[in-house]
Write a protein that holds these residues in place. Structure first.
Motif, PDB file in Angstrom:
ATOM      1  N   LEU A  87      -7.833   7.754  -0.927  1.00 15.91           N
ATOM      2  CA  LEU A  87      -8.687   6.728  -0.342  1.00 15.91           C
ATOM      3  C   LEU A  87      -8.355   5.361  -0.942  1.00 15.91           C
ATOM      4  O   LEU A  87      -8.186   4.362  -0.240  1.00 15.91           O
ATOM      5  CB  LEU A  87     -10.152   7.100  -0.610  1.00 15.91           C
ATOM      6  CG  LEU A  87     -11.198   6.277   0.113  1.00 15.91           C
ATOM      7  CD1 LEU A  87     -11.060   6.474   1.610  1.00 15.91           C
ATOM      8  CD2 LEU A  87     -12.597   6.692  -0.334  1.00 15.91           C
ATOM      9  N   MET A  88      -8.228   5.347  -2.263  1.00 11.35           N
ATOM     10  CA  MET A  88      -7.946   4.078  -2.934  1.00 11.35           C
ATOM     11  C   MET A  88      -6.565   3.546  -2.568  1.00 11.35           C
ATOM     12  O   MET A  88      -6.388   2.358  -2.353  1.00 11.35           O
ATOM     13  CB  MET A  88      -8.051   4.268  -4.441  1.00 11.35           C
ATOM     14  CG  MET A  88      -7.616   3.045  -5.205  1.00 11.35           C
ATOM     15  SD  MET A  88      -8.292   3.022  -6.859  1.00 11.35           S
ATOM     16  CE  MET A  88      -9.944   2.497  -6.554  1.00 11.35           C
ATOM     17  N   ARG A  89      -5.606   4.465  -2.458  1.00 14.65           N
ATOM     18  CA  ARG A  89      -4.250   4.031  -2.112  1.00 14.65           C
ATOM     19  C   ARG A  89      -4.191   3.479  -0.690  1.00 14.65           C
ATOM     20  O   ARG A  89      -3.375   2.620  -0.391  1.00 14.65           O
ATOM     21  CB  ARG A  89      -3.262   5.180  -2.288  1.00 14.65           C
ATOM     22  CG  ARG A  89      -3.035   5.539  -3.752  1.00 14.65           C
ATOM     23  CD  ARG A  89      -2.155   6.755  -3.919  1.00 14.65           C
ATOM     24  NE  ARG A  89      -0.820   6.553  -3.371  1.00 14.65           N
ATOM     25  CZ  ARG A  89       0.152   5.891  -3.989  1.00 14.65           C
ATOM     26  NH1 ARG A  89      -0.082   5.374  -5.174  1.00 14.65           N
ATOM     27  NH2 ARG A  89       1.317   5.744  -3.436  1.00 14.65           N
ATOM     28  N   MET A  90      -5.067   3.967   0.167  1.00 14.80           N
ATOM     29  CA  MET A  90      -5.120   3.405   1.528  1.00 14.80           C
ATOM     30  C   MET A  90      -5.684   1.980   1.492  1.00 14.80           C
ATOM     31  O   MET A  90      -5.243   1.107   2.221  1.00 14.80           O
ATOM     32  CB  MET A  90      -5.963   4.306   2.434  1.00 14.80           C
ATOM     33  CG  MET A  90      -5.225   5.565   2.852  1.00 14.80           C
ATOM     34  SD  MET A  90      -6.039   6.432   4.196  1.00 14.80           S
ATOM     35  CE  MET A  90      -7.386   7.217   3.350  1.00 14.80           C
ATOM     36  N   ILE A  91      -6.671   1.793   0.619  1.00 16.04           N
ATOM     37  CA  ILE A  91      -7.263   0.454   0.529  1.00 16.04           C
ATOM     38  C   ILE A  91      -6.235  -0.524  -0.052  1.00 16.04           C
ATOM     39  O   ILE A  91      -6.096  -1.662   0.392  1.00 16.04           O
ATOM     40  CB  ILE A  91      -8.546   0.490  -0.323  1.00 16.04           C
ATOM     41  CG1 ILE A  91      -9.578   1.400   0.347  1.00 16.04           C
ATOM     42  CG2 ILE A  91      -9.109  -0.920  -0.518  1.00 16.04           C
ATOM     43  CD1 ILE A  91     -10.754   1.747  -0.529  1.00 16.04           C
ATOM     44  N   ALA A  92      -5.454  -0.036  -1.037  1.00 13.72           N
ATOM     45  CA  ALA A  92      -4.441  -0.895  -1.653  1.00 13.72           C
ATOM     46  C   ALA A  92      -3.277  -1.155  -0.704  1.00 13.72           C
ATOM     47  O   ALA A  92      -2.574  -2.150  -0.838  1.00 13.72           O
ATOM     48  CB  ALA A  92      -3.922  -0.237  -2.935  1.00 13.72           C
ATOM     49  N   GLY A  93      -3.064  -0.235   0.247  1.00 19.67           N
ATOM     50  CA  GLY A  93      -1.980  -0.417   1.202  1.00 19.67           C
ATOM     51  C   GLY A  93      -0.770   0.448   0.930  1.00 19.67           C
ATOM     52  O   GLY A  93       0.266   0.257   1.542  1.00 19.67           O
ATOM     53  N   PHE A  94      -0.866   1.430   0.018  1.00 18.02           N
ATOM     54  CA  PHE A  94       0.276   2.307  -0.264  1.00 18.02           C
ATOM     55  C   PHE A  94       0.325   3.511   0.667  1.00 18.02           C
ATOM     56  O   PHE A  94       1.320   4.212   0.734  1.00 18.02           O
ATOM     57  CB  PHE A  94       0.240   2.786  -1.717  1.00 18.02           C
ATOM     58  CG  PHE A  94       0.292   1.666  -2.703  1.00 18.02           C
ATOM     59  CD1 PHE A  94       1.226   0.648  -2.563  1.00 18.02           C
ATOM     60  CD2 PHE A  94      -0.602   1.607  -3.762  1.00 18.02           C
ATOM     61  CE1 PHE A  94       1.265  -0.392  -3.464  1.00 18.02           C
ATOM     62  CE2 PHE A  94      -0.565   0.567  -4.659  1.00 18.02           C
ATOM     63  CZ  PHE A  94       0.368  -0.441  -4.508  1.00 18.02           C
ATOM     64  N   GLU A  95      -0.817   3.773   1.354  1.00 17.20           N
ATOM     65  CA  GLU A  95      -0.837   4.849   2.342  1.00 17.20           C
ATOM     66  C   GLU A  95      -1.465   4.263   3.600  1.00 17.20           C
ATOM     67  O   GLU A  95      -2.250   3.308   3.522  1.00 17.20           O
ATOM     68  CB  GLU A  95      -1.710   6.027   1.871  1.00 17.20           C
ATOM     69  CG  GLU A  95      -1.349   6.595   0.521  1.00 17.20           C
ATOM     70  CD  GLU A  95      -0.238   7.625   0.583  1.00 17.20           C
ATOM     71  OE1 GLU A  95       0.239   7.883   1.702  1.00 17.20           O
ATOM     72  OE2 GLU A  95       0.143   8.138  -0.483  1.00 17.20           O
ATOM     73  N   HIS A  96      -1.122   4.886   4.753  1.00 19.41           N
ATOM     74  CA  HIS A  96      -1.719   4.404   5.993  1.00 19.41           C
ATOM     75  C   HIS A  96      -2.667   5.445   6.532  1.00 19.41           C
ATOM     76  O   HIS A  96      -2.317   6.615   6.598  1.00 19.41           O
ATOM     77  CB  HIS A  96      -0.629   4.073   7.013  1.00 19.41           C
ATOM     78  CG  HIS A  96       0.134   2.865   6.613  1.00 19.41           C
ATOM     79  ND1 HIS A  96      -0.310   1.593   6.854  1.00 19.41           N
ATOM     80  CD2 HIS A  96       1.279   2.733   5.920  1.00 19.41           C
ATOM     81  CE1 HIS A  96       0.548   0.727   6.354  1.00 19.41           C
ATOM     82  NE2 HIS A  96       1.525   1.390   5.769  1.00 19.41           N
ATOM     83  N   PRO A  97      -3.877   5.037   6.929  1.00 13.93           N
ATOM     84  CA  PRO A  97      -4.834   6.011   7.445  1.00 13.93           C
ATOM     85  C   PRO A  97      -4.318   6.645   8.737  1.00 13.93           C
ATOM     86  O   PRO A  97      -3.636   5.978   9.521  1.00 13.93           O
ATOM     87  CB  PRO A  97      -6.102   5.198   7.716  1.00 13.93           C
ATOM     88  CG  PRO A  97      -5.829   3.813   7.285  1.00 13.93           C
ATOM     89  CD  PRO A  97      -4.396   3.675   6.930  1.00 13.93           C
ATOM     90  N   THR A  98      -4.652   7.919   8.925  1.00 14.40           N
ATOM     91  CA  THR A  98      -4.295   8.576  10.183  1.00 14.40           C
ATOM     92  C   THR A  98      -5.122   7.987  11.315  1.00 14.40           C
ATOM     93  O   THR A  98      -4.631   7.757  12.414  1.00 14.40           O
ATOM     94  CB  THR A  98      -4.535  10.091  10.055  1.00 14.40           C
ATOM     95  OG1 THR A  98      -3.902  10.555   8.864  1.00 14.40           O
ATOM     96  CG2 THR A  98      -3.973  10.842  11.247  1.00 14.40           C
ATOM     97  N   SER A  99      -6.386   7.743  11.019  1.00 18.51           N
ATOM     98  CA  SER A  99      -7.201   7.019  11.989  1.00 18.51           C
ATOM     99  C   SER A  99      -8.301   6.287  11.233  1.00 18.51           C
ATOM    100  O   SER A  99      -8.501   6.508  10.040  1.00 18.51           O
ATOM    101  CB  SER A  99      -7.788   7.981  13.023  1.00 18.51           C
ATOM    102  OG  SER A  99      -8.708   8.839  12.385  1.00 18.51           O
ATOM    103  N   GLY A 100      -9.032   5.433  11.945  1.00 14.99           N
ATOM    104  CA  GLY A 100     -10.074   4.660  11.295  1.00 14.99           C
ATOM    105  C   GLY A 100      -9.592   3.262  10.959  1.00 14.99           C
ATOM    106  O   GLY A 100      -8.450   2.907  11.248  1.00 14.99           O
TER     107      GLY A 100
END
Lengths: 296, 371, 356
Positions: B60-73
């Motif tokens: 979750l945190m890595r998505m907020i930082a931009g290192f992962e991309h959410p599948t949806s949302g």
């Protein structure tokens, strides 16, 4: 003979032990490394006066300095070796970075193996392979003609580019291994932190990845430079009539001119060249020699 | 400044929130690491995500930082979607678990790295570095190599490196994990003070409930990719909404049993070991019951506990002395295993193993959830 | 423990070396050219004498270098060209004088034996006996490059980028003749020779752009000629005839300015340990039947009296085509190279190679 005080005796025993321990290494170095070099050094200062009569003198070195063809070949070898080292570095860096930081655990050994496979064949065979690829009646020329990109046979062999190509090919593994080692120890979080704090790809590469990989870069470059400058087969075979390499000069002095003193002097010049360039490289990058060796 | 919510709130997404996540899902192959998470963080808030390892909080945190991309949302910062914004362009900075200080740079260079990336001119950058180091208590440390710092000092450099960029949001990924206990306790306080002083929004993830409870304005408890409950530390502690939260936040006696119907004072349950209790909660059939050790009242004579519907007598089996956190292990008919906090100020302070003892608790203290 | 294993290891190693030395009693270590000692001949020799033959293939320069490195040890018989004996002998002393009483002079072509003896005599002692002879000339694809008649034609536009030669001394000599000079006459005058070589070097440098490559190994050159990458080259007659058998358009041509005649010899290294075996090998090899086999294997001619009568018909025909009578008379036989000239030539060759 008076007995030594016990403390001195134990010191002596310790020294003897150390000596015995080091003896094989010293013997090895002495017989296989230092002795031949001393002999070559002595030889390089002898000048032929008449058949079987030699005298001490700097003539062989003066000959090297006074004859443009020798020092031009020397400079050319140095320049091309540095160029080869740089190209090898530029090509190997992304490969090593990929293996170290992006390849998954399973594909990592496979990728390493792929880099290693060409080295199962001898240098001669690899070079012959390149000759078959590049020659006028070779594979590349044939394919170019088939594809309609060339109207007649294309000769890609016997020029500086083919020499550089062959040398880069031969040096890549020796660059990739230390680079991968160095990069593997780079924490992924540091790269991420580099981006997170606003760094572009270039900034992250320049300020985080490259400084971290510096010992590997220096170690790889030293190895590749030394291998390249001392290579004989590749420049001779791929360079043909234009592939003059300094090792060829040494070979021809020793083997076809029977002029051992001159060959020895040339050999010493090559040793000097390697040493100076490596020293300069270490100075410019601010790396220590011992540290670099440790990390390589 | 602090918003106190009652559980998962998906109904409002004001642009005034510094960070808002909308039904964020992240799948790795068939595995759903983050499952439809929605929450928002108000400006200046210290928000923690608490969960066991593998619960999805790091993803979750890595998505907020931009290192992962959410599948949806969607992920929004100050109302602006971040999905198309790369990590290095987001107004978010992260303090890594390992801190990830750049070892080949000095303290000043570490702190100045982000400023240089942002194109801040050298003179201004120098002033800002000096100011921030001063504020985190590292005045004059500019030229020190980071490798020569203590754990706490390194921590402060990592935070200063983020704060100097004046980000909208600072993400902290268990940054205290590597510190020893004493220093960790100290750094908890210091972090909280820093956050208050800079008035920057912090999003903190941890598996350590004490860190989350001590520092946060609000805490989200995460389990298996979902938020179980979001609320103030007090709410989570006293009013857990799920069995997982009751078990994960704070210490508790956990018993299994089954209901036998509503009583005047609450829901009646019978433990599998035999004791009949009255507690608060819902459900019928098999249930789990949670009782905090400090919610248990102790008395030398059971009669003193007459106001409590749950009253029992037993004997002290072990005394676990730990200063203010001392506990008794009590053996009692019908109970499998019972721990109760022993107040060191009361008349029972000197009690020894083998002594008879009375204990009781209010029905509201016994939280009952369907098993 | 470690020390003992080291000592034992050293002793074992020394013993191995000694055993290796002792075993060499009935063995002839031959330093020769490719195809000069065909298996058939070696087997027949071993059968007849019980002496094993250990063959090391080489060329003139390497032979001298190898023997120089050990001051004449490591081999029992070598086969340098006749012109390359007295110079290196004066310089390095790598050969021992021959005992002519041990050879059967009747087996040799008389004039060739006398000429070789004269050419390899130093300090009144003879160091070489003739074995195989042949010529250096032009191998030309007569269809692709019909105009190539002399060495200098290799620098002509007809073979631009498709000519080849060796970066070795025969090339210098050949070009000197082709340019109308006589290098052999200048052998005795170092200064004149040096000036002549400078001229040749300048010409070769100019010619370099015309070359595909400097050939070194015979096989690389033959492959180039077969593939058509090279259409004319300075090379040995043998190679030309070999290709001629495969492709009649490729011919060995005796150049206008004269083919260069060479004779490869037998010479005994200074520290050879099996002189008797060496003399036996020489006498055995000069028997007409054996010599004919060797000549067929090498593709050249033997100095053995009567071997030519037994030579294969094809080679005779090819020789006749390449060498009309005038061309035979025009063959330039190498005189012995005085010590010191090789240094002059070497430097010129270095210059040619490094020129761009």
């Amino acid at each position: 003979m008076t007995a030594l005080p016990s403390s001195e005796r134990s010191l002596f025993a310790e020294k003897l032990g150390l000596f015995l321990l080091l003896a094989p290494a010293v013997l090895w170095l002495g017989v296989l490394v230092i002795l031949p070099h001393v002999e070559i050094a002595v030889l390089s200062f002898s000048e032929r006066i008449a058949p079987r009569v030699y005298a001490f003198g700097f003539g062989n070195y003066l000959e090297f300095l006074g004859e443009p063809i020798y020092w031009r070949t020397f400079a050319r070898t140095a320049f091309l070796s540095i160029l080869v080292t740089l190209i090898t570095l530029v090509i190997s860096f992304p490969v090593a970075l990929y293996i170290a930081k992006f390849a998954s655990g399973k594909s990592k050994p496979l990728l390493f193996l792929m880099c290693l496979i060409p080295f199962w064949a001898s240098e001669l065979v690899r070079t012959l392979g390149w000759m078959m690829m590049l020659r006028e009646t070779g594979v590349l020329s044939f394919l170019l003609q088939k594809a309609g990109l060339a109207s007649g046979p294309v000769e890609m062999l016997y020029n500086d580019a083919s020499v550089v190509l062959g040398l880069v090919y031969g040096g890549m593994l020796f660059m990739i291994v230390p680079l991968t080692n160095a990069l593997e120890s780079l924490e992924t979080a540091q790269i991420e932190a580099g981006y997170d704090l606003g760094g572009s790809h270039l900034t992250v590469l320049r300020r985080i990845i490259i400084p971290h990989a510096m010992p590997g870069i220096v170690a790889g470059s030293i190895v590749v430079f030394m291998l390249t400058v001392g290579n004989f087969v590749t420049p001779v075979m791929l360079g043909g009539k234009n592939g003059l390499w300094f090792t060829e000069q040494i070979y021809s002095q020793f083997i076809t001119r029977f002029n051992w003193p001159q060959g020895s002097a040339f050999g010493f010049m090559l040793l000097l060249l390697s040493t100076v360039i490596v020293w300069l490289g270490l100075r410019l990058t601010g790396q220590g020699f011992a540290e670099t060796l440790r990390k390589a | 400044m602090t918003l106190v919510g009652n559980g998962v709130r998906g109904d409002f997404m004001s642009d005034s929130a510094d960070l808002a996540l909308l039904s964020v899902v992240k799948e790795f192959g068939a595995h759903r690491a983050v499952d439809s998470v929605t929450f928002d963080v108000a400006p200046g808030e210290f928000f923690s995500i608490l969960g066991p390892s593998g619960c999805g909080k790091t993803t979750l945190m890595r998505m907020i930082a931009g290192f992962e991309h959410p599948t949806s949302g969607d992920i929004r910062i100050r109302g602006k979607s971040m999905l198309a914004v790369p990590a290095n362009k987001r107004p978010v900075n992260m303090v890594f678990q390992s801190l990830a200080l750049f070892p080949m740079m000095s303290v000043g260079e570490n702190v100045g790295y982000g400023l240089a990336c942002a194109g801040v001119d050298k003179i201004e950058a120098g002033q800002r570095i000096t100011r921030i180091l001063d504020r985190v208590g590292l005045a004059g440390f500019e030229d020190r190599p980071v490798t020569k710092l203590s754990g706490g000092q390194r921590q402060r450099v990592a935070i200063a490196r983020c704060l100097v960029l004046e980000p909208t949001l600072v993400l902290l990924d268990e940054p205290l994990g590597a510190l020893d206990l004493k220093l960790r306790e100290h750094m908890k306080l210091e972090l909280k003070q820093l956050q208050a002083a800079f008035n920057t929004t912090f999003l903190y993830i941890t598996h350590d409930q004490s860190e989350a409870l001590v520092m946060s304005d609000r805490v989200a408890v995460m389990n298996k990719g979902r938020f179980e409950q979001v609320g103030s530390p007090r709410e989570l502690y006293h009013n857990p909404l799920t069995s997982f939260v009751a078990g994960f936040v704070g210490d508790a006696n956990v018993w299994n049993g089954s209901t036998f119907g509503a009583q005047a004072t609450g829901l009646g349950i019978k433990l599998s070991t035999g004791a009949a209790l009255v507690g608060a909660g819902s459900g019928s059939g098999a249930v789990s019951a949670y009782l905090r050790p400090e919610a248990i009242a102790l008395a030398a004579v059971p009669g003193e506990l007459s106001s409590l519907p749950n009253r029992f007598a037993g004997t002290v089996s072990t005394v676990l002395f730990d200063g203010a956190a001392s506990t008794l292990v009590i053996k009692a008919e019908g109970f499998p295993h019972l721990r109760a906090t022993l107040p060191q100020a009361g008349p029972l302070a000197g009690i020894m193993a083998g002594a008879p003892i009375g204990f009781g608790f209010a029905p509201e203290a016994l939280k009952i959830f369907p098993a | 423990m470690k020390k003992w294993s080291f000592v034992i290891g050293s002793v074992a190693f020394a013993a191995l070396l000694a055993a290796g030395g002792a075993q060499a009693a009935e063995k002839l270590r031959l330093l020769t050219w490719a195809d000069y000692a065909p298996k058939e001949v070696v087997d027949a020799f071993t059968k007849e004498t019980g002496i094993e033959v250990e063959i090391t293939l080489s060329n003139n320069e390497e032979m001298i270098s190898k023997l120089r490195a050990t001051q004449g040890a490591g081999f029992d018989l070598a086969q340098p060209s006749q012109d390359r004996i007295t110079g290196p002998q004066a310089e390095f002393g790598i050969y021992k004088p021959l005992d002519l009483s041990k050879i059967d002079a009747k087996l040799f072509i008389g004039s060739m034996l006398e000429a070789t003896k004269a050419n390899t005599t130093a300090g009144g002692k003879v160091y070489g006996l003739p074995h195989i002879w042949g010529t250096d000339g032009l191998v030309v694809n007569t269809k692709a490059a019909p105009g190539v008649k002399d060495y200098l034609d290799l620098c002509g536009p007809e073979v631009k980028g498709k000519a080849s030669l060796r970066a070795k001394r025969p090339t210098l000599i050949a070009f000197a003749f082709s340019m109308g000079m006589n290098p052999f006459a200048a052998y005795s005058n170092e200064k004149a020779y040096s000036e002549m070589m400078d001229k040749v070097g300048a010409k070769l440098t100019e010619c370099k752009a015309n070359l595909k490559f400097f050939w070194d190994g015979k096989d690389a050159l033959l492959a180039g000629l077969r593939a058509g990458e090279v259409t004319a080259a300075m090379a040995w007659d043998t190679g030309g005839w070999k290709l001629n058998s495969e492709n009649p358009e490729i011919k060995f041509i005796a150049p206008k300015s004269g083919a260069l005649g060479w004779v490869d010899t037998f010479a005994i290294p200074a520290k050879g340990r099996a002189d008797d075996a060496a003399y036996k090998w020489i006498n055995f090899n000069m028997r007409p039947d054996i010599a004919a086999k060797v000549a067929a294997s090498a593709g050249n001619f033997s100095a053995s009296q009567g071997a030519d009568k037994l030579a294969a018909g094809k080679l005779k025909d090819q020789f006749a085509e390449s060498f009309p009578l005038a061309a035979i008379e025009n063959i330039k036989w190498y005189p012995a190279v005085p010590a010191g000239l090789e240094a002059i030539e070497g430097k010129v060759l270095d210059k040619v190679k490094s020129a761009n």
